[in-house]
Design a protein around this motif. Sequence first.
Motif, PDB file in Angstrom:
ATOM      1  N   UNK A   8    -124.998  -3.100-131.159  1.00  0.00           N
ATOM      2  CA  UNK A   8    -124.995  -3.753-129.853  1.00  0.00           C
ATOM      3  C   UNK A   8    -125.097  -2.748-128.713  1.00  0.00           C
ATOM      4  N   UNK A   9    -125.539  -3.237-127.566  1.00  0.00           N
ATOM      5  CA  UNK A   9    -125.440  -2.495-126.317  1.00  0.00           C
ATOM      6  C   UNK A   9    -124.124  -2.888-125.654  1.00  0.00           C
ATOM      7  N   UNK A  10    -123.755  -2.191-124.590  1.00  0.00           N
ATOM      8  CA  UNK A  10    -122.496  -2.518-123.926  1.00  0.00           C
ATOM      9  C   UNK A  10    -122.549  -3.918-123.304  1.00  0.00           C
ATOM     10  N   UNK A  11    -123.712  -4.343-122.800  1.00  0.00           N
ATOM     11  CA  UNK A  11    -123.842  -5.693-122.250  1.00  0.00           C
ATOM     12  C   UNK A  11    -123.716  -6.749-123.347  1.00  0.00           C
ATOM     13  N   UNK A  71    -109.690 -17.934-134.063  1.00  0.00           N
ATOM     14  CA  UNK A  71    -109.290 -16.556-133.795  1.00  0.00           C
ATOM     15  C   UNK A  71    -109.783 -15.652-134.922  1.00  0.00           C
ATOM     16  N   UNK A  72    -110.290 -14.473-134.544  1.00  0.00           N
ATOM     17  CA  UNK A  72    -110.842 -13.548-135.530  1.00  0.00           C
ATOM     18  C   UNK A  72    -110.177 -12.180-135.394  1.00  0.00           C
ATOM     19  N   UNK A  73    -109.833 -11.593-136.519  1.00  0.00           N
ATOM     20  CA  UNK A  73    -109.341 -10.224-136.534  1.00  0.00           C
ATOM     21  C   UNK A  73    -110.527  -9.265-136.372  1.00  0.00           C
ATOM     22  N   UNK A  74    -110.274  -8.051-135.878  1.00  0.00           N
ATOM     23  CA  UNK A  74    -111.379  -7.087-135.675  1.00  0.00           C
ATOM     24  C   UNK A  74    -112.236  -6.880-136.917  1.00  0.00           C
ATOM     25  N   UNK A  75    -111.608  -6.916-138.092  1.00  0.00           N
ATOM     26  CA  UNK A  75    -112.385  -6.705-139.311  1.00  0.00           C
ATOM     27  C   UNK A  75    -113.463  -7.747-139.521  1.00  0.00           C
ATOM     28  N   UNK A  76    -113.307  -8.931-138.893  1.00  0.00           N
ATOM     29  CA  UNK A  76    -114.292  -9.998-139.059  1.00  0.00           C
ATOM     30  C   UNK A  76    -115.460  -9.848-138.106  1.00  0.00           C
ATOM     31  N   UNK A  77    -115.238  -9.214-136.931  1.00  0.00           N
ATOM     32  CA  UNK A  77    -116.328  -9.130-135.951  1.00  0.00           C
ATOM     33  C   UNK A  77    -116.929  -7.741-135.778  1.00  0.00           C
ATOM     34  N   UNK A  92    -118.297  -5.705-137.975  1.00  0.00           N
ATOM     35  CA  UNK A  92    -119.595  -5.495-138.633  1.00  0.00           C
ATOM     36  C   UNK A  92    -120.780  -5.930-137.781  1.00  0.00           C
ATOM     37  N   UNK A  93    -120.600  -6.985-136.942  1.00  0.00           N
ATOM     38  CA  UNK A  93    -121.696  -7.418-136.077  1.00  0.00           C
ATOM     39  C   UNK A  93    -121.904  -6.463-134.909  1.00  0.00           C
ATOM     40  N   UNK A  94    -120.857  -5.775-134.493  1.00  0.00           N
ATOM     41  CA  UNK A  94    -121.004  -4.771-133.436  1.00  0.00           C
ATOM     42  C   UNK A  94    -121.840  -3.609-133.940  1.00  0.00           C
ATOM     43  N   UNK A  95    -121.599  -3.208-135.177  1.00  0.00           N
ATOM     44  CA  UNK A  95    -122.362  -2.095-135.750  1.00  0.00           C
ATOM     45  C   UNK A  95    -123.800  -2.503-136.061  1.00  0.00           C
ATOM     46  N   UNK A  96    -123.988  -3.749-136.499  1.00  0.00           N
ATOM     47  CA  UNK A  96    -125.308  -4.175-136.969  1.00  0.00           C
ATOM     48  C   UNK A  96    -125.489  -5.662-136.689  1.00  0.00           C
ATOM     49  N   UNK A  97    -126.248  -5.990-135.652  1.00  0.00           N
ATOM     50  CA  UNK A  97    -126.441  -7.390-135.258  1.00  0.00           C
ATOM     51  C   UNK A  97    -127.266  -8.173-136.268  1.00  0.00           C
ATOM     52  N   UNK A  98    -127.961  -7.484-137.166  1.00  0.00           N
ATOM     53  CA  UNK A  98    -128.763  -8.187-138.169  1.00  0.00           C
ATOM     54  C   UNK A  98    -127.903  -8.705-139.313  1.00  0.00           C
ATOM     55  N   UNK A  99    -126.673  -8.193-139.428  1.00  0.00           N
ATOM     56  CA  UNK A  99    -125.800  -8.610-140.513  1.00  0.00           C
ATOM     57  C   UNK A  99    -126.111  -7.955-141.842  1.00  0.00           C
ATOM     58  N   UNK A 100    -126.939  -6.904-141.827  1.00  0.00           N
ATOM     59  CA  UNK A 100    -127.326  -6.257-143.086  1.00  0.00           C
ATOM     60  C   UNK A 100    -126.384  -5.138-143.498  1.00  0.00           C
ATOM     61  N   UNK A 159    -121.397 -14.154-130.852  1.00  0.00           N
ATOM     62  CA  UNK A 159    -120.016 -14.599-130.956  1.00  0.00           C
ATOM     63  C   UNK A 159    -119.905 -16.101-131.130  1.00  0.00           C
ATOM     64  N   UNK A 160    -120.763 -16.855-130.472  1.00  0.00           N
ATOM     65  CA  UNK A 160    -120.720 -18.310-130.561  1.00  0.00           C
ATOM     66  C   UNK A 160    -121.045 -18.806-131.965  1.00  0.00           C
ATOM     67  N   UNK A 161    -121.888 -18.064-132.686  1.00  0.00           N
ATOM     68  CA  UNK A 161    -122.357 -18.497-134.002  1.00  0.00           C
ATOM     69  C   UNK A 161    -121.558 -17.892-135.151  1.00  0.00           C
ATOM     70  N   UNK A 162    -120.496 -17.150-134.831  1.00  0.00           N
ATOM     71  CA  UNK A 162    -119.800 -16.403-135.873  1.00  0.00           C
ATOM     72  C   UNK A 162    -119.132 -17.310-136.898  1.00  0.00           C
ATOM     73  N   UNK A 163    -118.770 -18.523-136.486  1.00  0.00           N
ATOM     74  CA  UNK A 163    -118.199 -19.501-137.415  1.00  0.00           C
ATOM     75  C   UNK A 163    -119.185 -20.659-137.559  1.00  0.00           C
ATOM     76  N   UNK A 164    -119.712 -20.848-138.748  1.00  0.00           N
ATOM     77  CA  UNK A 164    -120.756 -21.844-138.972  1.00  0.00           C
ATOM     78  C   UNK A 164    -120.325 -23.261-138.653  1.00  0.00           C
ATOM     79  N   UNK A 165    -119.081 -23.606-138.993  1.00  0.00           N
ATOM     80  CA  UNK A 165    -118.620 -24.969-138.762  1.00  0.00           C
ATOM     81  C   UNK A 165    -118.532 -25.274-137.268  1.00  0.00           C
TER      82      UNK A 165
END
Length: 389
Positions: free
Chosen positions: A220-223, A238-244, A246-254, A320-326
């Motif tokens: 991610x960028x800072x924005x 609510x999400x713990x840092x360990x859950x989010x 990975x998306x900061x490091x890699x937005x593709x989820x790979x 962030x909005x899509x992090x939980x599928x339900x």
Amino acid sequence: MLVYEVRVTLLGVELPVWRRLRVPGGYRLDMLHGVLQLVMGWQNSHLHEFVVEDGGGDRKFFGIPEYDDTDRGLLDEQEYSLGDLVREPGERFLYIYDFGDDWVHEVVLESVLDSEGEERFLWCMDGEGACPPEDCGGVPGYTWLLACLGDAGDPEERAVAVELVGEGFDPGMFDCGGFNERVEAGLRHADDYDDERPDMELVMELKEMFESGVMPVTGMSVLEFDGFICALSIHPVAFEPGAWLPLVWDTTGEGAMPVWTSEEEAQRVMGLLLRYADGINSQLGEEFPVYMPLFEDFMYATAEEMLMAAEKWTVGFMAGAMIDGEVWNRTRNDEDGLEALMPFLALSGMLEDLADVGEEMPMDLKLEMAEMLEESLWEMRAFWGESCE
């Protein structure tokens, strides 16, 4: 987007002090305050207000209500824009700074333009005269200072004046370059932040980290990170840092990860991210939240630059909005939820995933969407709070 060309004149001073600049008509008055502080040369160390007089002689006052101890009915400057004060060339209002020295500025709307392409919509075009020193006693004190600095001034008084303003003070000097360089750099006036706004040193430190070789190119960028944490802060789950993280490091989820040069560097970066996230959580957790999207804390020379920043922020928000599928499915399949999401979907490029939108959205419509983001954010906060508990 409408761009206003205004002339700002400091009233009462012997030597002319004025500025001509372009400002978006949609700028909130608190943002306009920051622009005027920077372009005039003030230090933002005192209170201020905007005053508008209608044709019947009645006055309206705009400022920060919590600091007002009068019964004038001071209106909240964060709820009004420059376009609410003036609309037609020739209309004017007053900007008053420092209620002790009472520096009165007349702001006159000279013309209204449509911004197109690369045209600069925040820019100082001309001006004259140095800004008087802070706390010099208003117009009478400044008049005395100028007399002391003149060739005919008393040597002892001149020494006192020089001590106040500095040896190199030139009352006739003004250069648009200082303001325009700050605009090009994208930073608002450093003193334009209250204690509840983001620590810009922390923002710049994060920006440097995100742009370093440590982060994967898919990070991610800072924005984007600001938008991402904003969405997580108002999310019904609510999400713990360990859950989010990975998306900061890699937005593709790979699964790409940073390449740390040391354990100390990893701990420092983690500390920065968590400290920033805690700040956003705190701002958005209040009954009356003070959060404002980070892209609004920067100045831009063109509409295109501002739009690109808003788009980056919405990409992070949608992650962030899509992090939980339900929750995501429940939101996008609800009429109210989808309506609140629309500006985020449009600017993040995701709208085509939900509907056939045909050709690319025109820039004017995108700019309108960008101006809707903050209001839509509160709608999302309310929707998730009421519908997804």
